[in-house]
Design an enzyme around this catalytic site. Structure first.
Site, PDB file in Angstrom:
ATOM      1  N   TYR A 168       0.874  -1.174   0.000  1.00  0.00           N
ATOM      2  CA  TYR A 168       0.000   0.000   0.000  1.00  0.00           C
ATOM      3  C   TYR A 168       0.909   1.220   0.000  1.00  0.00           C
ATOM      4  CZ  TYR A 168      -3.515   3.441   1.298  1.00  0.00           C
ATOM      5  OH  TYR A 168      -4.354   4.544   1.308  1.00  0.00           O
ATOM      6  N   ASP A 255       9.611   3.019   0.799  1.00  0.00           N
ATOM      7  CA  ASP A 255       8.471   3.756   1.339  1.00  0.00           C
ATOM      8  C   ASP A 255       8.490   3.520   2.840  1.00  0.00           C
ATOM      9  OD1 ASP A 255       6.038   4.520   2.373  1.00  0.00           O
ATOM     10  OD2 ASP A 255       4.834   3.712   0.723  1.00  0.00           O
ATOM     11  N   LYS A 282       3.085  10.941   7.299  1.00  0.00           N
ATOM     12  CA  LYS A 282       2.379  10.715   8.565  1.00  0.00           C
ATOM     13  C   LYS A 282       2.920  11.569   9.719  1.00  0.00           C
ATOM     14  CE  LYS A 282       0.449   6.156   7.465  1.00  0.00           C
ATOM     15  NZ  LYS A 282      -0.949   6.491   7.291  1.00  0.00           N
TER      16      LYS A 282
HETATM   17  C1  LIG Z   1       3.372   2.659   3.618  1.00  0.00           C
HETATM   18  C2  LIG Z   1       2.455   3.794   3.258  1.00  0.00           C
HETATM   19  N1  LIG Z   1       2.754   4.556   2.210  1.00  0.00           N
HETATM   20  C3  LIG Z   1       1.987   5.588   1.847  1.00  0.00           C
HETATM   21  C4  LIG Z   1       0.845   5.892   2.555  1.00  0.00           C
HETATM   22  C5  LIG Z   1      -0.018   7.032   2.118  1.00  0.00           C
HETATM   23  O1  LIG Z   1       0.064   8.095   3.004  1.00  0.00           O
HETATM   24  P1  LIG Z   1      -1.121   9.174   3.017  1.00  0.00           P
HETATM   25  O2  LIG Z   1      -2.298   8.487   3.614  1.00  0.00           O
HETATM   26  O3  LIG Z   1      -0.568  10.280   3.856  1.00  0.00           O
HETATM   27  O4  LIG Z   1      -1.354   9.585   1.612  1.00  0.00           O
HETATM   28  C6  LIG Z   1       0.488   5.127   3.661  1.00  0.00           C
HETATM   29  C7  LIG Z   1      -0.734   5.430   4.414  1.00  0.00           C
HETATM   30  O5  LIG Z   1      -1.246   4.666   5.181  1.00  0.00           O
HETATM   31  C8  LIG Z   1       1.305   4.042   4.018  1.00  0.00           C
HETATM   32  O6  LIG Z   1       1.006   3.264   5.055  1.00  0.00           O
END
Ligand SMILES: Cc1ncc(COP(=O)(O)O)c(C=O)c1O
Length: 441
Positions: A168, A255, A282
């Site tokens: 994700y 990520d 976050k």
């Molecule tokens: C690993 C990861 N990458 C990207 C995101 C996306 O972040 P945002 O919700 O701030 O767009 C999330 C959100 O849960 C995430 O867990």
């Protein structure tokens, strides 16, 4: 499969009855949330604007929060064991953060200009991540990832983006699954040329990418699948991926939107593996909307507007003064090695304690994860798992613990060791009741 929130029909009649009764009691306990939700559906499709928060029959409306607790509009107080899906790391009212934000508020909103806090925050971030020589800011993890991918493709002049099964990477970079799970109806995804590779399987990655390696411009990987169920990457898998990406001339992106809370420099620092680019978001925004992408100088230099052919990257709130102040303050004063170590040790303790107690009591659950980020799983037959998780969720709410229906558990700095022990006892007791319900027919 669709994304609509439908009742989980358990094939087990005992569980089905437990779920019905849990929902009825939820409805009875939360009349004001129910009314507020009904009102919300008049202007928001489905009554909300963040699908992650959907609960059947309706989500609770929160009025306020303090320390590790939140209080809903019906007056129930919950100890927070979800921490806004990892982003609420500082609790609800950290005084250092609140003071810095209040001061920034007093200085005025929205200058449409740079402030010294932007570079201060950036300096703090690049000092933490060996993979970040330079960094740029955005407004969410999704945006940071989309920008990082676009940057990597431009840098390599290639077209394909490799993601992993279960990954994700944001609202427009989601539901990457191979096999019969497929992409659910209703998911919209940014139109990159994705290739979905197997996680923790370097031979599978090489077999898949071998024939197309000259087209692979970016490989993006979570050092632990977050929303995909807190599945840690094998350290050797990440090392092999590092080597393979170099071999095929791709840009390797970690990520670390979630895993950056596992140590001051994220999981990459813990493992000593340096990707070409890193994305975070976050909690780094200190409570405000935030995302950042950074990497090697030769890649990030493409944004240096003083150079010919630089990439233009706008964004009204990229350097919002409030976010810059909150982010820099959190980084300098709250995200200390000691605080992160304490919290991650507490998370390890919680996971071990849950697993030991589930085992002793023969409860059909287990916990998985790393440090302060964990996920509860149910081991009942597949067709009953969703219903069992839902019953557990409602029971934990009734006991005063804020968790997610899908079982995500994330600690925050305000959670004490006593709170964790209380949560473990509550979860084990509730798990026993779920097991009893499943056996009752
Ligand atoms: C690993 C990861 N990458 C990207 C995101 C996306 O972040 P945002 O919700 O701030 O767009 C999330 C959100 O849960 C995430 O867990």
């Amino acid at each position: 499969m669709t994304l609509s929130r439908q009742s989980n029909a358990a094939s087990n009649p005992g569980l089905a009855a437990a779920l019905q009764s849990a929902r009825a009691s939820y409805l009875e306990r939360n009349p004001k949330s129910h009314a507020a939700y009904s009102k919300a559906t008049e202007s928001l499709p489905g009554g909300g604007t963040r699908t992650t928060l959907v609960v059947d029959p309706f989500p609770l409306m929160i009025e306020s929060g303090k320390g590790s607790e939140i209080t809903d509009v019906d007056g129930h107080t919950y100890k927070d064991f979800l921490s806004d899906y990892t982003s609420g790391l500082y609790g609800k009212s950290n005084p250092v953060l609140l003071e810095a934000i209040s001061k920034a508020l007093a200085q005025g909103l929205q200058f449409g200009a740079h402030t010294p806090h932007e570079a201060r925050f950036a300096a703090g971030l690049v000092a933490r991540f060996p993979s970040m020589d330079l960094v740029r800011f955005a407004n969410s993890g999704t945006e940071a990832n989309m920008l990082a991918l676009t940057t990597a493709l431009k840098h390599t002049g290639r077209s394909k983006v490799v993601v992993f099964d279960g990954a994700y990477h944001g609202s427009l970079l989601c539901h990457f699954h191979t096999g019969d799970k497929g992409m659910p109806e209703g998911v919209v995804r940014a139109p990159f040329d994705f290739v979905i590779a197997p996680y923790n399987d370097i031979d599978g990655v090489k077999a898949l990418l071998g024939p197309i390696k000259a087209d692979v411009g970016a490989i993006i990987v979570e050092p632990m699948l977050g929303a995909g169920g807190c599945v840690p990457a094998e350290p050797q898998f990440l090392r092999d991926l590092r080597d393979y990406s170099t071999e095929i001339g791709s840009v390797l992106i970690f990520d670390e939107v979630q895993t950056s809370r596992l140590s001051p420099g994220g999981r990459q620092a813990l493992l000593g593996i340096t990707p070409d680019m890193t994305t975070v978001g976050k909690f780094f925004g200190g409570g405000f909307a935030f995302g950042a992408f950074g990497g090697k100088r030769e890649i990030m230099d493409m944004f240096d507007i003083r150079k010919p052919g630089a990439i233009s990257h706008g964004g009204t709130f990229n350097n919002s003064p409030l976010t810059m102040v909150a982010g820099a303050t959190a980084l300098e004063h709250l995200l200390t090695p000691e605080a992160l170590e304490r919290l991650n040790n507490l998370g390890d303790h919680m996971r071990d304690a849950l697993n030991a107690a589930f085992k002793t009591t023969n409860a059909p659950f287990f916990a998985k994860g790393l440090g302060s980020i964990n996920q509860l799983y149910c081991t009942l037959p597949a067709e009953d798992r969703d219903a069992a998780m839902e019953v557990l969720f409602f029971m934990l709410l009734e006991k005063g613990y804020w968790v997610s229906q899908r079982g995500t558990l994330a600690l925050n700095f305000e959670n004490s060791a006593e709170e964790v022990d209380g949560f473990v006892a509550a979860a084990v007791e509730a798990a026993g009741r779920v097991a009893a319900a499943a056996k009752s027919h």
